[in-house]
Design an enzyme around this catalytic site. Structure first.
Site, mmCIF file in Angstrom:
data_model
loop_
_atom_site.group_PDB
_atom_site.id
_atom_site.type_symbol
_atom_site.label_atom_id
_atom_site.label_comp_id
_atom_site.label_asym_id
_atom_site.label_seq_id
_atom_site.Cartn_x
_atom_site.Cartn_y
_atom_site.Cartn_z
ATOM 1 N N LYS A 118 0.728 -1.279 -0.041
ATOM 2 C CA LYS A 118 0.018 -0.018 -0.119
ATOM 3 C C LYS A 118 0.904 1.282 0.185
ATOM 4 O O LYS A 118 0.655 2.058 -0.832
ATOM 5 C CB LYS A 118 -0.832 0.042 1.065
ATOM 6 C CG LYS A 118 -1.802 -1.257 1.299
ATOM 7 C CD LYS A 118 -2.807 -1.101 2.532
ATOM 8 C CE LYS A 118 -2.115 -0.960 3.882
ATOM 9 N NZ LYS A 118 -1.220 -2.240 4.275
ATOM 10 N N ARG A 166 11.622 -5.686 4.951
ATOM 11 C CA ARG A 166 11.442 -4.219 4.697
ATOM 12 C C ARG A 166 12.517 -3.435 5.264
ATOM 13 O O ARG A 166 12.600 -3.634 6.491
ATOM 14 C CB ARG A 166 9.984 -3.851 4.864
ATOM 15 C CG ARG A 166 9.492 -2.156 4.877
ATOM 16 C CD ARG A 166 8.173 -2.237 5.153
ATOM 17 N NE ARG A 166 7.539 -2.455 6.242
ATOM 18 C CZ ARG A 166 5.971 -2.631 6.383
ATOM 19 N NH1 ARG A 166 5.476 -2.040 5.168
ATOM 20 N NH2 ARG A 166 5.458 -2.792 7.677
ATOM 21 N N ARG A 221 11.755 -1.494 10.914
ATOM 22 C CA ARG A 221 10.445 -0.908 11.611
ATOM 23 C C ARG A 221 10.455 -1.873 12.963
ATOM 24 O O ARG A 221 10.501 -3.293 12.831
ATOM 25 C CB ARG A 221 9.212 -1.047 11.072
ATOM 26 C CG ARG A 221 9.119 0.303 10.506
ATOM 27 C CD ARG A 221 7.733 0.591 9.464
ATOM 28 N NE ARG A 221 6.655 -0.049 10.122
ATOM 29 C CZ ARG A 221 5.580 -0.265 9.470
ATOM 30 N NH1 ARG A 221 5.307 0.294 8.217
ATOM 31 N NH2 ARG A 221 4.168 -0.724 10.145
ATOM 32 N N ARG A 234 -0.288 -8.288 13.888
ATOM 33 C CA ARG A 234 -0.971 -7.670 12.739
ATOM 34 C C ARG A 234 -2.035 -8.423 11.782
ATOM 35 O O ARG A 234 -2.915 -7.832 11.380
ATOM 36 C CB ARG A 234 0.109 -6.728 12.065
ATOM 37 C CG ARG A 234 0.736 -5.569 12.762
ATOM 38 C CD ARG A 234 2.048 -5.204 12.587
ATOM 39 N NE ARG A 234 2.170 -4.611 11.063
ATOM 40 C CZ ARG A 234 3.343 -4.590 10.606
ATOM 41 N NH1 ARG A 234 4.684 -5.236 11.194
ATOM 42 N NH2 ARG A 234 3.411 -4.096 9.437
HETATM 43 P P1 ADP Z 1 2.047 -1.886 3.338
HETATM 44 O O1 ADP Z 1 2.307 -0.306 3.170
HETATM 45 O O2 ADP Z 1 0.863 -2.289 2.732
HETATM 46 O O3 ADP Z 1 2.436 -2.248 4.811
HETATM 47 P P2 ADP Z 1 4.857 -1.398 1.619
HETATM 48 O O4 ADP Z 1 4.544 -0.647 0.509
HETATM 49 O O5 ADP Z 1 5.611 -0.972 3.041
HETATM 50 O O6 ADP Z 1 3.361 -2.243 2.323
HETATM 51 O O7 ADP Z 1 5.531 -2.820 1.275
HETATM 52 C C1 ADP Z 1 5.846 -3.858 2.209
HETATM 53 C C2 ADP Z 1 7.392 -4.259 1.649
HETATM 54 O O8 ADP Z 1 7.207 -5.046 0.478
HETATM 55 C C3 ADP Z 1 8.212 -3.338 1.492
HETATM 56 O O9 ADP Z 1 9.822 -3.970 2.087
HETATM 57 C C4 ADP Z 1 8.373 -3.190 -0.081
HETATM 58 O O10 ADP Z 1 9.386 -2.776 -0.520
HETATM 59 C C5 ADP Z 1 8.059 -4.737 -0.463
HETATM 60 N N1 ADP Z 1 7.064 -4.527 -1.737
HETATM 61 C C6 ADP Z 1 6.096 -3.667 -2.157
HETATM 62 N N2 ADP Z 1 5.684 -3.963 -3.289
HETATM 63 C C7 ADP Z 1 6.076 -5.277 -3.656
HETATM 64 C C8 ADP Z 1 5.909 -6.096 -4.782
HETATM 65 N N3 ADP Z 1 5.272 -5.899 -5.637
HETATM 66 N N4 ADP Z 1 6.867 -7.233 -4.734
HETATM 67 C C9 ADP Z 1 7.614 -7.279 -4.003
HETATM 68 N N5 ADP Z 1 7.949 -6.901 -2.845
HETATM 69 C C10 ADP Z 1 7.344 -5.631 -2.443
HETATM 70 P P1 ADP Z 2 1.472 -1.826 7.734
HETATM 71 O O1 ADP Z 2 0.418 -1.378 6.373
HETATM 72 O O2 ADP Z 2 2.698 -2.402 7.137
HETATM 73 O O3 ADP Z 2 0.746 -2.779 8.681
HETATM 74 P P2 ADP Z 2 1.160 0.956 8.908
HETATM 75 O O4 ADP Z 2 2.408 1.876 8.571
HETATM 76 O O5 ADP Z 2 -0.080 1.153 8.024
HETATM 77 O O6 ADP Z 2 1.827 -0.530 8.629
HETATM 78 O O7 ADP Z 2 0.706 0.749 10.269
HETATM 79 C C1 ADP Z 2 1.532 0.702 11.394
HETATM 80 C C2 ADP Z 2 0.694 0.311 12.675
HETATM 81 O O8 ADP Z 2 -0.037 1.810 12.930
HETATM 82 C C3 ADP Z 2 -0.303 -0.604 12.607
HETATM 83 O O9 ADP Z 2 0.036 -1.976 12.988
HETATM 84 C C4 ADP Z 2 -1.477 0.273 13.849
HETATM 85 O O10 ADP Z 2 -0.725 -0.074 14.995
HETATM 86 C C5 ADP Z 2 -1.276 1.414 13.573
HETATM 87 N N1 ADP Z 2 -2.425 1.975 12.444
HETATM 88 C C6 ADP Z 2 -1.963 2.488 11.277
HETATM 89 N N2 ADP Z 2 -3.224 2.683 10.828
HETATM 90 C C7 ADP Z 2 -3.879 2.294 11.701
HETATM 91 C C8 ADP Z 2 -5.543 2.600 11.439
HETATM 92 N N3 ADP Z 2 -6.276 2.944 10.553
HETATM 93 N N4 ADP Z 2 -6.228 2.206 12.608
HETATM 94 C C9 ADP Z 2 -5.453 1.795 13.789
HETATM 95 N N5 ADP Z 2 -4.394 1.654 14.128
HETATM 96 C C10 ADP Z 2 -3.735 1.985 13.031
#
Ligand code: ADP
Ligand code: ADP
Length: 216
Positions: free
Chosen positions: A13, A126, A155, A166
């Site tokens: 995302k 990541r 992270r 999560r």
């Molecule tokens: P989210 O915001 O949904 O948690 P991220 O954009 O942070 O996801 O991506 C999670 C991890 O996966 C990061 O290390 C990113 O570089 C990697 N990633 C994102 N898109 C892809 C893809 N299409 N293929 C492989 N790895 C990816």
């Molecule tokens: P990822 O998509 O990789 O799980 P995010 O950076 O979106 O990571 O979120 C990290 C953390 O921040 C989540 O695990 C949660 O603890 C908190 N968080 C983010 N967005 C929300 C939300 N919409 N509601 C509740 N907690 C949230």
């Protein structure tokens, strides 16, 4: 366009939201990034959110909705991409009511579909650039060589226990939103596997279709 990027942790995302924001001049609103900035600045909100995030649990809805309300007011409800929000039914209900009141409905919800084994592999390797916020993966999207290693953050919630928590929160609280969104908005599923550029291309095609249907 007013978009929500939906999907499990690690679906890509953040990666795709940054590209969308740049390509379509949208404001990128990531609740995770906003919480992490508040934690770093040691604001009361940050102190409150920290213990939840560290363990991989969701921050309570009132806190999260309050933060989003503030940011949406700040940007004037114009073109945006929400990343990591909403994550619960009460958040989604709040958002839809709030946007309806502002006469600023969502254009579409883009759902990134990625199998669970890929997710764990993505999250555990990541890395985030502390200075620019760029998102890398040690194997799939490695940082350029000129980025010093001490700038790359692993992270604190990307360790195995918090990842499992999560994923549990995702299945329990967030996945049910799919039905909600299918009833209340335009919900588009995108295959989130494959190269980053391929996923970006699929999202671009889907958005062209949304625009064609007058959903801007
Ligand atoms: P989210 O915001 O949904 O948690 P991220 O954009 O942070 O996801 O991506 C999670 C991890 O996966 C990061 O290390 C990113 O570089 C990697 N990633 C994102 N898109 C892809 C893809 N299409 N293929 C492989 N790895 C990816
Ligand atoms: P990822 O998509 O990789 O799980 P995010 O950076 O979106 O990571 O979120 C990290 C953390 O921040 C989540 O695990 C949660 O603890 C908190 N968080 C983010 N967005 C929300 C939300 N919409 N509601 C509740 N907690 C949230």
């Amino acid at each position: 366009m007013r978009l929500v990027l939906f999907g499990p942790p690690g679906a890509g995302k953040g990666t795709q939201a940054k590209r969308l924001a740049e390509g379509h001049s949208l404001v990128h609103l990531s609740t995770g990034d906003l919480f992490r900035a508040a934690i770093k600045a040691q604001t009361p909100l940050g102190q409150d959110a920290d213990r939840y995030i560290r363990d991989g649990r969701l921050v309570p809805d009132e806190v999260t909705n309050g933060l989003v309300a503030e940011k949406l007011d700040e940007i004037g409800h114009t073109d945006f991409v929400l990343d990591g929000y909403p994550r619960t039914i009460p958040q989604a209900e709040w958002l839809m009511n709030h946007l309806a009141e502002q006469d600023a409905p969502l254009s579409a919800v883009i759902s990134l579909v990625v199998p669970e084994e890929d997710i764990v592999r993505r999250l555990s390797r990541r890395r985030t650039d502390k200075e620019t916020g760029a998102i890398y993966h040690l194997d799939f999207n490695p940082p350029p060589e000129d980025v010093p290693a001490d700038r790359l953050l692993h992270r604190s919630d990307d360790h195995p226990e918090a990842i499992q928590t999560r994923l549990g929160e995702y299945h329990r609280e967030t996945q049910p939103l799919e039905t909600f969104f299918r009833e209340r908005s335009r919900f588009v599923e995108i295959d989130g596997t494959g190269a980053l550029d391929e996923v970006q291309g699929r999202i671009g095609e889907a958005l062209a279709e949304v625009r064609g249907l007058g959903g801007v």
